[in-house]
Scaffold this active site. Structure first.
Site, PDB file in Angstrom:
ATOM      1  N   GLY A  34       0.805  -1.225   0.000  1.00  0.00           N
ATOM      2  CA  GLY A  34       0.000   0.000   0.000  1.00  0.00           C
ATOM      3  C   GLY A  34       0.834   1.268   0.000  1.00  0.00           C
ATOM      4  O   GLY A  34       0.614   2.166  -0.814  1.00  0.00           O
ATOM      5  N   ALA A  35       1.791   1.343   0.913  1.00  0.00           N
ATOM      6  CA  ALA A  35       2.586   2.560   1.036  1.00  0.00           C
ATOM      7  C   ALA A  35       3.752   2.298   1.970  1.00  0.00           C
ATOM      8  O   ALA A  35       3.810   1.254   2.617  1.00  0.00           O
ATOM      9  CB  ALA A  35       1.730   3.695   1.598  1.00  0.00           C
ATOM     10  N   MET A  36       4.662   3.275   2.041  1.00  0.00           N
ATOM     11  CA  MET A  36       5.859   3.083   2.867  1.00  0.00           C
ATOM     12  C   MET A  36       6.215   4.381   3.583  1.00  0.00           C
ATOM     13  O   MET A  36       6.258   5.448   2.972  1.00  0.00           O
ATOM     14  CB  MET A  36       7.008   2.614   1.966  1.00  0.00           C
ATOM     15  N   HIS A  38      -1.913   6.072   8.633  1.00  0.00           N
ATOM     16  CA  HIS A  38      -1.019   5.007   9.094  1.00  0.00           C
ATOM     17  C   HIS A  38       0.446   5.378   8.823  1.00  0.00           C
ATOM     18  O   HIS A  38       1.286   5.317   9.722  1.00  0.00           O
ATOM     19  CB  HIS A  38      -1.393   3.708   8.384  1.00  0.00           C
ATOM     20  N   GLU A  39       0.735   5.758   7.593  1.00  0.00           N
ATOM     21  CA  GLU A  39       2.136   6.070   7.256  1.00  0.00           C
ATOM     22  C   GLU A  39       2.616   7.283   8.036  1.00  0.00           C
ATOM     23  O   GLU A  39       3.745   7.321   8.515  1.00  0.00           O
ATOM     24  CB  GLU A  39       2.317   6.300   5.752  1.00  0.00           C
ATOM     25  N   HIS A  42       3.477   6.442  11.599  1.00  0.00           N
ATOM     26  CA  HIS A  42       4.753   5.737  11.733  1.00  0.00           C
ATOM     27  C   HIS A  42       5.899   6.697  12.058  1.00  0.00           C
ATOM     28  O   HIS A  42       6.945   6.265  12.538  1.00  0.00           O
ATOM     29  CB  HIS A  42       5.111   5.028  10.418  1.00  0.00           C
TER      30      HIS A  42
HETATM   31  N1  B3K Z   1       6.081  -0.612   6.549  1.00  0.00           N
HETATM   32  C1  B3K Z   1       5.529  -0.808   5.240  1.00  0.00           C
HETATM   33  C2  B3K Z   1       5.506  -2.225   4.806  1.00  0.00           C
HETATM   34  C3  B3K Z   1       6.747  -2.682   4.134  1.00  0.00           C
HETATM   35  C4  B3K Z   1       6.566  -4.055   3.552  1.00  0.00           C
HETATM   36  C5  B3K Z   1       7.811  -4.570   2.995  1.00  0.00           C
HETATM   37  N2  B3K Z   1       7.670  -5.878   2.409  1.00  0.00           N
HETATM   38  C6  B3K Z   1       4.159  -0.248   5.105  1.00  0.00           C
HETATM   39  C7  B3K Z   1       3.409  -0.079   6.360  1.00  0.00           C
HETATM   40  O1  B3K Z   1       3.094  -0.998   7.064  1.00  0.00           O
HETATM   41  O2  B3K Z   1       3.140   1.038   6.693  1.00  0.00           O
HETATM   42 ZN    ZN Z   2       2.830   0.140   8.784  1.00  0.00          ZN
END
Ligand code: B3K
Ligand code: ZN
Length: 880
Positions: A265-267, A301-302, A305
């Site tokens: 979905g996103a990073m 969500h992102e 983080h």
């Molecule tokens: N932290 C990333 C997920 C990365 C997956 C890599 N295979 C997105 C997230 O959970 O926000």
């Molecule tokens: Zn995440």
């Protein structure tokens, strides 16, 4: 060529890094046939270490030069292996310069640096950075990054990386550069780079402290009109995190980039989030309400983080749920606050019970903190994310809101800038609350879904009511025996007149959180005037399967009277499940199907209940899904499940046509509304649910309504729902006509086209494999684009239960063919797609054997990726 079996990594083997990288300066020179990456790292031996050689991770890199403190190393001083570079006898502190050459344009795995359409972008979590340059690619090595990017000015006017921009300028040959500095030490999985010709939409957010932060969304020029919503969701997220968790943003700029080819979905890369286009781009006539809600949740969500993941990160990948479970919990609280807490809870639990419980019961079952893995990419799972969020939610329930907030404050303050473990998180929660959470920590290390059996006894003479609880947990791979869990069970006792017993334990309120700790325990309630009906596990207070032997009348009573909206919904689901499960048995026995009139009456009274909140009504009318019925079956008969469920839908549509049409008409104005308020969305959801139900028993009136909605709707929710209803009505001519008109209108919009593909591949109207194959041959389908693969192959195999489970085994063979084709290209996607085949235990002997044949066929492929190999090995019958 890989080893016969990939190496297993164990949590118990964790050791701290032998070297630290205090600072790293990267220079990227981007060209069409490759990229040169030069890194300069300030490295020192950890005080605890006497390791003489330095081993760096690196994969598929061409090493051009290697210098220590300015001196080129000769080939005897280091060893290059397929996954590492080892330099012998390094000093205590030194500067390492390393130049590598990589080929982003050939990178179809979409890990590391790659090209998506004409832009360069990166995906480093979990272990992609090692595909960019040699490095200590592990989350507990945190460094300050400086990044200089050089590229052609015309093709790549926008050059982005983490942190703040510090320099830029022109270079010879029509090239230019930009330099970025990120002051926050971070692990390399949070590194990001983007280069492209992009449109930028900007805005400003004023932080609680008064300092402004620039917000920038970068997208392809053709998507310039699809940025507003994400920007709005971002501002709301920033404000919410300040208010709810006291967390402020910490750089001068926050950037989001949309890319078309993306594995998930996103990073959350520091200051530079990279998003799958489908999870960020939106505009009023082209985006459905569900997509808006998903975008809102993922943007949040992102962003969240930035604290839960970036400022405080994970010590190792076994701790993934530390950041993911907590952040999913935070985004679910945000979505609940933005929309409706009751509806959000129902949706979350639905996903958990349908898909996460299935994962817990399948061959890849693992605790939210796994004890081992072969390929970490296989552990970005519903268990780590969704069950992880449930575990954090239980902590919140046990501690109460005030102590939970104190605990999160302590956690963030104490561990700011550190890479920590789930133990540290729980320790902070325990410390602020004085609660003993030792037993609670079993949730992190024991897998499987606990089962709680509840029995009751009412003693009329003593006016005493006793609830007895018994917990157990099925064996899961590698864990045969489980210790009892600490389970918060929220309870209310309803009396026949619809009131609730004020529970002495509940500080005067009607709901009380009982904490089950033992395998067996009882609770005695005194002064209970008459036999109550227990409302158990309110709000789904723990991720368990709870069994209590309710009568149908008691469930109807709870459906009508429970003050807990989740349990009200759940009572309705249980009633519907009983009806569906008995019809499945009748279908299997070849008996005629009839629908219990009491069920039709219950449904009718819901439809007529004007006092019910429209969003809640939409949820109450929803029948348990096919996937949930499969999950609950010992041996799932997909045909019986499909036909029994269709029979119920058809009968409801026929028996309640008048009521359904009335409700449809009274919500019809939704079709012309672009209002994105939750109330407007709920009205549309209800309206379209009715249309989908009517499609199960289509008559002329249905076609008139659906076509009218299809022709006149001004928003995508209603227009797409009309398309879906026409496609699902099992009338090929109507389906074909609607699909081609929709295509003509939306063919240039990639996000809409993904939905156009998925509505066909998941529909029982197109259960024939030839249709899905034709979709794969469509000019807009690309095997290298994960979204297209998911919407065609993924949707067919996971949602089209008639097609995929065809008794001939053709669906299984088809999936195996696709996995074999994808494995060389994109192992992460191939491995994810494999899931339906790994669940062979759920089906009859003939299907089990057909599925196993295909698993064996994939296993025989040469050069199988670690990703697919791990899932296959764990799923083979010999390994269970
Ligand atoms: N932290 C990333 C997920 C990365 C997956 C890599 N295979 C997105 C997230 O959970 O926000
Ligand atoms: Zn995440």
């Amino acid at each position: 060529m890989r080893d016969a079996s990939p190496q297993t990594i164990y949590l118990k083997d964790y050791t701290p890094p032998s070297f630290e990288i205090e600072k790293v300066s990267l220079t990227f020179q981007l060209f069409e046939d490759g990229a040169q990456v030069s890194s300069r790292m300030l490295i020192s031996r950890a005080s605890s270490s006497d390791e003489s050689s330095l081993r760096l991770d690196g994969e598929e890199l061409e090493l051009k030069s290697l210098k220590i403190d300015g001196r080129e190393l000769d080939v005897h001083q280091y060893t290059v292996e397929p996954e590492s570079l080892t330099i012998q006898a390094v000093p205590d502190k030194f500067e390492l310069e390393c130049v590598t050459w990589i080929k982003p344009h050939e990178n179809k795995r979409l890990e590391g640096l790659y090209k998506s359409s004409s832009m360069f972008c990166t995906q480093c979590e979990a272990e992609g950075f090692r595909r960019i340059t040699y490095y200590l690619d592990r989350p507990d090595v945190m460094s300050v990054f400086d990044t200089r990017i050089e590229a052609d000015s015309a093709k790549y006017p926008v050059l982005l990386s983490n942190g703040n921009e510090v320099d830029s300028g022109k270079l010879e040959g029509g090239r230019h550069f930009v330099t970025w500095h990120d002051p926050h030490p971070k692990p390399c999985y949070l590194f990001a780079l983007v280069a492209g010709d992009l449109y930028c939409q900007s805005d400003v957010f004023e932080r609680a402290s008064g300092r402004p932060v620039a917000l920038e969304i970068f997208v392809d020029h053709k998507n310039a009109d699809k940025c507003d919503y994400a920007l709005d969701a971002l501002k709301r997220s920033m404000k919410w995190d300040e208010e709810k968790y006291g967390r402020e943003y910490d750089l001068d700029v926050f950037m989001i980039v949309a890319v078309d080819d993306f594995n998930m979905g996103a990073m959350e890369n520091k200051g530079l989030n990279i998003f799958n286009s489908s999870c960020v781009l939106a505009k009023s006539d082209a985006t459905t309400d569900n997509a808006y809600l998903r975008i809102e949740a993922i943007v949040a969500h992102e962003y969240f983080h930035n604290w839960s993941g970036n400022r405080v990160t994970c010590r190792d990948w076994f701790q993934l749920s530390l950041k993911e479970g907590f952040t999913v919990y935070r985004d679910s609280q945000f979505s609940a606050d933005m929309n409706s807490a009751g509806v959000k809870r129902i949706e979350d639990v639905n996903l958990l019970r349908t898909a996460q419980f299935a994962e817990d019961a399948g061959p890849m079952s693992h605790p939210i903190r796994p004890a081992s893995y072969m390929e970490i990419s296989n552990f970005y799972t519903l268990t780590v994310y969704e069950k992880g969020a449930e575990v954090v939610r239980m902590l919140n329930t046990l501690l109460g809101d005030e102590a939970f907030r104190k605990g999160s404050d302590l956690y963030f303050e104490r561990h700011d800038g550190q890479a920590v473990t789930t133990e540290d998180f729980v320790a902070a929660m325990s410390e602020v609350s004085g609660r003993d959470l030792v037993q609670f920590k079993r949730w992190y290390d024991q897998g499987g879904t606990p089962v709680v059996k509840v029995k009751s006894n009412y003693d009329e003479d003593k006016k005493q009511y006793v609830l007895t609880f018994e917990q157990s947990c099925p064996a899961t791979p590698g864990q045969l025996k489980k210790e009892p869990f600490h389970i918060p069970i929220e309870i209310g006792l309803m009396l026949a007149d619809g009131t609730q017993l004020p529970l002495a334990q509940a500080d005067g309120g009607g709901s009380w959180v009982y904490e089950l700790r033992d395998s067996m325990a009882s609770v005695v309630f005194n002064d209970v005037p008459s036999k109550p009906i227990p409302s158990l596990l309110r709000g789904f207070s723990a991720p368990v399967r709870l069994h209590y032997d309710y009568s149908d009348q008691e469930l109807m009573f709870l459906l009508a009277n429970d003050s807990d909206s989740f349990n009200r919904w759940d009572a309705g689901q249980n009633l519907a499940l009983r009806v569906l499960q008995s019809l499945v048995s009748r279908y299997q026995a070849g008996e005629a199907l009839t629908l219990d009139p009491a069920f039709v009456d219950t449904y009718r009274s819901l439809l007529n209940d004007k006092s019910l909140d429209r969003a809640m009504l939409g949820k109450l009318l929803m029948l348990p899904s096919e996937a949930y019925l499969v999950e609950l079956s010992e041996t799932a008969d997909t045909e019986a499940i499909y036909h029994a469920r269709q029979f119920v839908r058809r009968t409801l549509a026929n028996s309640l046509r008048v009521e359904l049409l009335e409700l449809y008409q009274s919500t019809h104005t939704s079709a012309f509304s672009l209002d994105l308020s939750f109330d407007a969305m709920s009205l549309r959801a209800l309206h379209n649910f009715i249309l989908s139900l009517l499609a199960a028993a289509p008559n002329d009136e249905f076609y008139t309504l659906a076509s009218e909605q299809f022709d006149t709707a001004s928003n995508m929710t209603d227009s797409f729902a009309a398309l879906a209803a026409l496609v699902n009505a099992e009338n090929p001519a109507a389906a074909k006509d609607a699909l081609s008109r929709f295509y003509a209108r939306w063919k240039d919009d990639a996000q809409v086209m993904e939905q156009w593909f998925a509505v066909q591949s998941s529909s029982s109207s197109f259960a024939d494999l030839s249709h899905v194959k034709a979709l794969m041959g469509h000019a807009d389908f690309e095997m290298t684009n994960p979204n297209k693969v998911r919407s065609v192959i993924g949707a067919f195999c996971a949602q089209n239960i008639l097609g995929f489970h065809d008794v001939s085994g053709s669906g299984y063979e088809f999936l195996a063919d696709q996995i074999i084709a994808l494995d060389d290209m994109n192992p992460q996607i191939a491995s994810r797609l494999l899931t339906p085949l790994t669940r062979w235990r759920k089906y009859d002997a003939a299907r089990q054997s057909l599925m196993q044949t295909q698993l064996a066929r994939i296993l025989a492929k040469s050069n199988l990726s670690k990703d697919v190999q791990e899932v296959l090995e764990k799923s083979m019958p010999t390994n269970q």
